[in-house]
Design an enzyme around this catalytic site. Structure first.
Site, PDB file in Angstrom:
ATOM      1  N   CYS A 406       0.986  -1.014   0.055  1.00 45.50           N
ATOM      2  CA  CYS A 406       0.617  -0.325   0.015  1.00 45.50           C
ATOM      3  C   CYS A 406       0.958   0.697   0.343  1.00 45.50           C
ATOM      4  O   CYS A 406       2.250   1.130   0.042  1.00 45.50           O
ATOM      5  CB  CYS A 406      -0.753   0.620   1.261  1.00 45.50           C
ATOM      6  SG  CYS A 406       0.032  -0.011   2.772  1.00 45.50           S
ATOM      7  N   HIS A 537      39.343 -11.898   5.945  1.00 45.22           N
ATOM      8  CA  HIS A 537      41.252 -11.999   6.999  1.00 45.22           C
ATOM      9  C   HIS A 537      40.906 -11.432   8.080  1.00 45.22           C
ATOM     10  O   HIS A 537      40.293 -10.209   7.645  1.00 45.22           O
ATOM     11  CB  HIS A 537      41.826 -11.345   5.316  1.00 45.22           C
ATOM     12  CG  HIS A 537      43.261 -10.751   5.791  1.00 45.22           C
ATOM     13  ND1 HIS A 537      43.906 -10.808   7.144  1.00 45.22           N
ATOM     14  CD2 HIS A 537      44.445 -11.800   5.146  1.00 45.22           C
ATOM     15  CE1 HIS A 537      45.071 -10.354   6.977  1.00 45.22           C
ATOM     16  NE2 HIS A 537      45.204 -11.203   6.368  1.00 45.22           N
TER      17      HIS A 537
END
Length: 626
Positions: A406, A537
């Site tokens: 809506c 890493h």
């Protein structure tokens, strides 16, 4: 049957026909201009006819809109509803009573059509009459219902006619308290997206007014038909939407942290302007609804009180869409004492501003800008890029049974609402998530909701291979360019994002196989089933720590899933060693990627879905290789 789910769908469907009413209001407003002085004396009549025509055919629009809205835009249902309205109108017009189709009739026929469509859309007959089977049977059965309904209405016409007028008298007898109660309930039902149900009764059913063209019912049609007593159930909403909600937005801005104020100011000035101009209030209301529901109740009470006050002062004003400044200006020529709404709104705006600033500070309410994350975010035109992430946070396309939108929210029917990642959705800009039970969920994205639905629909329809990534740690997500290492920042290792951790735990962002655990345990590689090689890493130059402070929880060859612990590490030890904690998450074979999507670069939780999504090139689909 889930009642709340059907009610939210009905509420949305009732809003659909109302999108044509602003056109009617504009035509009626333009019709009072001095067109004769411009040499066009016939224009006022044409404009007035155009505006009145939309109101005259409003029952047909409601029948069509509700039938379409309740059946996910099934064309056969919309056509059947219109056919039913034509039949009904023909029958009542042939009677000796002065009857006109009402919005209530349109709602009934629209609802009945949607029920018949769900029951008979797949009906099968013998082959020689199967032409009338399936969706083609729906107009037939609706036509039969409309004949019966029309006959019943003709028989009961006098009683129903007087009943609607008496209902209006009963409501009016409640005086200011009745209007207050309406205003309070209306605001409370906004939370569930059901406010259109109660407003529809008062705006389109209650009270009658005799015009040259016949009787009209409801506060809204009566107002535009020139009824001086109409507008009681609309006038008091103007101070709320034009002044009170913007005042809340300013209070949130001024109570935000200094470092976040620039972003919060831009976001909430936009939300305040939307409320002031168009009456769209959810972006502001949902900013404090979930963190301070008691404050929302106070807001609802004050909103009801404003409606009571305007009623007692004899103020009557109306709107075609919502109580914003645009409707206020367009319809002012029909109002009674409408100008008083401005000083009333200013006074209540000041009350709201002082009250909300005091409450936010006194009770330490975590409104946007008072903590790192903000429920409302600046979209900046990147909806197509966020849509895949939003879809992932909802649980993927396989979790969506039905998706609609809506003006301010996505309305979903999901297979399992427990698969929805609420934190991820708020991270992606949702102001709030409401579970109504039975798999019915509403996600408030403000006025972008329809655009988001369209982009999500495109994503679902595309036959592409997509890989979604969750957050590998708790902390703050940053762009790869911010990593203090030229190799990672220059994307020489691969493309992706990075994180600044708050906790010493690294988890898997994807499903896949561990293909490498570095001896120093500061980094790990994962290959996804699609063949993507992901490198995580921990920190920069942490290989020099020789594994001190790191402990791997998996080994090479292990299968992992999103959220599974990979490595534990000592945050303080890394800091003491003078190393950066920036943790890149990169895809080392980025040549396989066609496009990338990133969530906003801000705080994330460990395992939070939808931080990054990639689309693979066609040649890269599949291929888990050794």
């Amino acid at each position: 049957m889930n009642i709340m789910g059907h009610l939210q769908q009905l509420g949305r469907s009732m809003m659909l026909p109302m999108i044509v009413l602003p056109g009617a209001a504009i035509f009626l407003c333009l019709s009072v201009l001095p067109w004769a002085e411009f040499g066009m004396p016939e224009i006022p009549g044409h404009l007035q006819t155009a505006g009145e025509a939309l109101f005259a055919f409003l029952p047909y629009l409601f029948a069509f809109g509700i039938a379409m809205g309740m059946t996910s835009n099934a064309g056969a249902a919309g056509l059947a509803a219109l056919a039913g309205m034509f039949i009904y109108t023909g029958i009542i017009n042939s009677s000796h009573y002065e009857l006109e189709p009402t919005v209530f009739t349109g709602v009934v026929i629209g609802l009945v059509t949607s029920i018949f469509h769900e029951q008979f859309k797949s009906i099968k007959f013998p082959e020689y009459i199967q032409f009338f089977g399936g969706p083609r049977f729906v107009p037939l059965v609706v036509s039969v219902f409309s004949v019966i309904w029309g006959i019943v209405m003709v028989k009961q016409a006098p009683n129903l006619h007087h009943a609607l007028i008496e209902l209006g008298d009963v409501v009016s007898s409640g005086g200011g308290f009745g209007v207050f109660l309406f205003g309070f309930v209306l605001r409370i039902l906004v939370v569930f997206g059901l406010h259109h149900l109660v407003s529809h009764v008062f705006w389109f059913q209650v009270g009658g007014y005799e015009t040259d063209g016949g009787m009209v019912f409801g506060d809204l049609p009566r107002f535009f038909a020139g009824d001086p007593s109409a507008g009681a159930f609309m006038a008091g909403l103007y101070p709320t939407m034009m002044f009170a909600l913007p005042a809340i937005a300013f209070a949130i801005i001024h109570e935000a942290r200094e470092d976040l104020k620039p972003k919060i100011r831009k976001t909430f000035l936009t939300a305040a302007l939307a409320s002031f101009l168009t009456g769209v209030t959810e972006p502001v209301e949902f900013a404090f609804l979930f963190v301070a529901p008691y404050l929302f109740v106070v807001h609802a009470l004050l909103s009801g009180f404003m409606m009571w006050l305007t009623y007692e002062l004899g103020i009557r004003h109306g709107f075609s869409f919502s109580a914003g400044a645009i409707d206020f200006s367009i319809n002012e020529h029909l109002a009674t004492k409408g100008w008083l709404l401005i000083p009333i709104g200013i006074i209540f705006g000041l009350v709201y501003y002082v009250l909300f600033r005091w409450a936010i500070r006194r009770f330490r309410i975590p409104t946007p800008g008072r903590e790192e994350g903000s429920h409302l975010d600046e979209w900046a035109g990147d909806i197509p890029y966020r849509a895949p992430l939003i879809l992932q946070a909802i649980g993927g396309k396989e979790n969506i049974h039905k998706m609609e939108a809506c003006i301010t929210r996505l309305r979903l029917k999901v297979v399992n609402d427990k698969r929805i990642d609420i934190k991820a959705l708020k991270h992606l800009g949702a102001a709030g998530v409401i579970r109504l039970g039975g798999g019915n969920v509403q996600i408030v994205f403000g006025t972008y909701s329809e655009l988001i639905r369209e982009e999500m629909h495109k994503v679902i329809q595309r036959d592409i291979s997509r890989v979604s990534f969750s957050s590998p740690m708790q902390g703050r997500m940053i762009a790869l360019s911010e990593v203090p290492d030229p190799i990672f920042a220059g994307k020489l290792v691969g493309e992706g994002v990075a994180f600044m951790p708050d906790r010493g735990e690294l988890v898997s962002p994807v499903s896949g196989k561990v293909i490498h655990v570095y001896p120093s345990m500061h980094a790990i590689g994962i290959r996804t089933p699609e063949g993507l090689e992901v490198l995580l890493h921990i920190g920069i130059d942490t290989s020099q720590m020789k594994g001190k402070g790191f402990a791997a929880a998996v080994k090479e060859g292990d299968e992992v899933v999103p959220g599974q612990l990979l490595i534990k590490f000592d945050l303080q030890l890394i800091r003491q060693s003078g190393k950066s904690l920036a943790t890149p998450m990169v895809i080392t074979n980025a040549d396989r990627i066609q496009s990338w999507s990133y969530a906003p670069f801000k705080s994330v939780n460990r395992g939070q879905t939808s931080v990054m999504s990639v689309v693979l090139k066609e040649r890269s689909v599949g291929g888990d290789t050794e």
